[in-house]
Write a protein that holds these residues in place. Structure first.
Motif, PDB file in Angstrom:
ATOM      1  N   LEU A 140       0.968  -1.456  -0.011  1.00 17.49           N
ATOM      2  CA  LEU A 140       0.042   0.117  -0.038  1.00 17.49           C
ATOM      3  C   LEU A 140       0.903   1.116  -0.076  1.00 17.49           C
ATOM      4  O   LEU A 140       0.375   2.277  -0.546  1.00 17.49           O
ATOM      5  N   GLN A 141       2.133   1.377   0.675  1.00 15.83           N
ATOM      6  CA  GLN A 141       2.988   2.401   0.586  1.00 15.83           C
ATOM      7  C   GLN A 141       3.303   2.965  -0.648  1.00 15.83           C
ATOM      8  O   GLN A 141       3.336   4.074  -0.962  1.00 15.83           O
TER       9      GLN A 141
ATOM     10  N   ALA B 195      -2.994   3.915  -4.888  1.00 20.30           N
ATOM     11  CA  ALA B 195      -4.311   4.127  -5.526  1.00 20.30           C
ATOM     12  C   ALA B 195      -5.007   2.751  -5.727  1.00 20.30           C
ATOM     13  O   ALA B 195      -6.031   2.742  -6.060  1.00 20.30           O
ATOM     14  N   GLU B 196      -4.474   1.552  -5.361  1.00 23.11           N
ATOM     15  CA  GLU B 196      -5.022   0.485  -5.437  1.00 23.11           C
ATOM     16  C   GLU B 196      -6.107   0.148  -4.288  1.00 23.11           C
ATOM     17  O   GLU B 196      -7.134  -0.476  -4.286  1.00 23.11           O
TER      18      GLU B 196
ATOM     19  N   SER C 293      -6.162   1.826   9.468  1.00 24.10           N
ATOM     20  CA  SER C 293      -5.575   3.067   9.441  1.00 24.10           C
ATOM     21  C   SER C 293      -4.763   3.361   8.085  1.00 24.10           C
ATOM     22  O   SER C 293      -5.025   4.677   7.270  1.00 24.10           O
ATOM     23  N   SER C 294      -3.978   2.477   7.608  1.00 31.19           N
ATOM     24  CA  SER C 294      -3.352   2.584   6.466  1.00 31.19           C
ATOM     25  C   SER C 294      -4.289   2.492   4.997  1.00 31.19           C
ATOM     26  O   SER C 294      -4.038   3.579   4.253  1.00 31.19           O
ATOM     27  N   LEU C 295      -5.384   1.780   5.137  1.00 29.51           N
ATOM     28  CA  LEU C 295      -6.388   1.961   3.941  1.00 29.51           C
ATOM     29  C   LEU C 295      -7.130   3.189   4.035  1.00 29.51           C
ATOM     30  O   LEU C 295      -7.270   3.866   2.866  1.00 29.51           O
ATOM     31  N   ILE C 296      -7.535   3.631   5.276  1.00 29.55           N
ATOM     32  CA  ILE C 296      -8.306   4.937   5.284  1.00 29.55           C
ATOM     33  C   ILE C 296      -7.226   6.186   4.883  1.00 29.55           C
ATOM     34  O   ILE C 296      -7.591   6.950   4.106  1.00 29.55           O
ATOM     35  N   GLY C 297      -5.926   5.970   5.337  1.00 24.95           N
ATOM     36  CA  GLY C 297      -5.055   6.982   4.826  1.00 24.95           C
ATOM     37  C   GLY C 297      -4.981   7.080   3.326  1.00 24.95           C
ATOM     38  O   GLY C 297      -4.750   8.062   2.719  1.00 24.95           O
ATOM     39  N   ALA C 298      -4.793   5.936   2.750  1.00 24.63           N
ATOM     40  CA  ALA C 298      -4.760   5.796   1.102  1.00 24.63           C
ATOM     41  C   ALA C 298      -5.731   6.308   0.656  1.00 24.63           C
ATOM     42  O   ALA C 298      -6.079   6.757  -0.679  1.00 24.63           O
TER      43      ALA C 298
END
Length: 110
Positions: free
Chosen positions: A51-52, A56-57, A91-96
């Motif tokens: 994800l980092q 966009a995915e 949190s990472s998915l929400i941030g993306a």
């Protein structure tokens, strides 16, 4: 490649996940992103690393049934929530893709 336990695969990479027909026979290959595959297989650390570099995915819809029915769609955040990930993954998915938490999946669930 065989499921060895909850969320475990016996090694391999995203490309090996794509080539394994038994694990994903109900999901059309053309709609699954690498991020979705990692989330679907509960490979949380790999999903966060992916994800980092490929944020966009997090916005890409996946059509889980074999007919690519547009009314049956999910985002990686939907799939993750159904699999009880760590809070860091959410949190990472929400941030993306923060709008993902407002989007409804094919069943109308946000």
């Amino acid at each position: 490649m065989v499921r060895t336990g909850k969320g475990d695969l016996d090694g391999g990479s995203v490309s090996s996940l794509l080539s394994e027909p038994k694990l994903f026979r109900d999901r059309p290959r053309e709609t699954r992103t690498n991020l979705f595959l990692l989330v679907e297989n509960e490979r949380w650390d790999e999903a966060m690393a992916h994800l980092q570099k490929n944020s966009a995915e997090a916005r890409e819809w996946v059509y889980p049934d074999s007919n690519n029915d547009p009314t049956r769609r999910v985002l990686p955040i939907h799939e993750a929530c159904s699999r009880q990930p760590t809070t860091n993954v959410i949190s990472s998915l929400i941030g993306a893709y923060s709008n993902g938490v407002r989007e409804s999946d094919g069943d109308g669930m946000p």
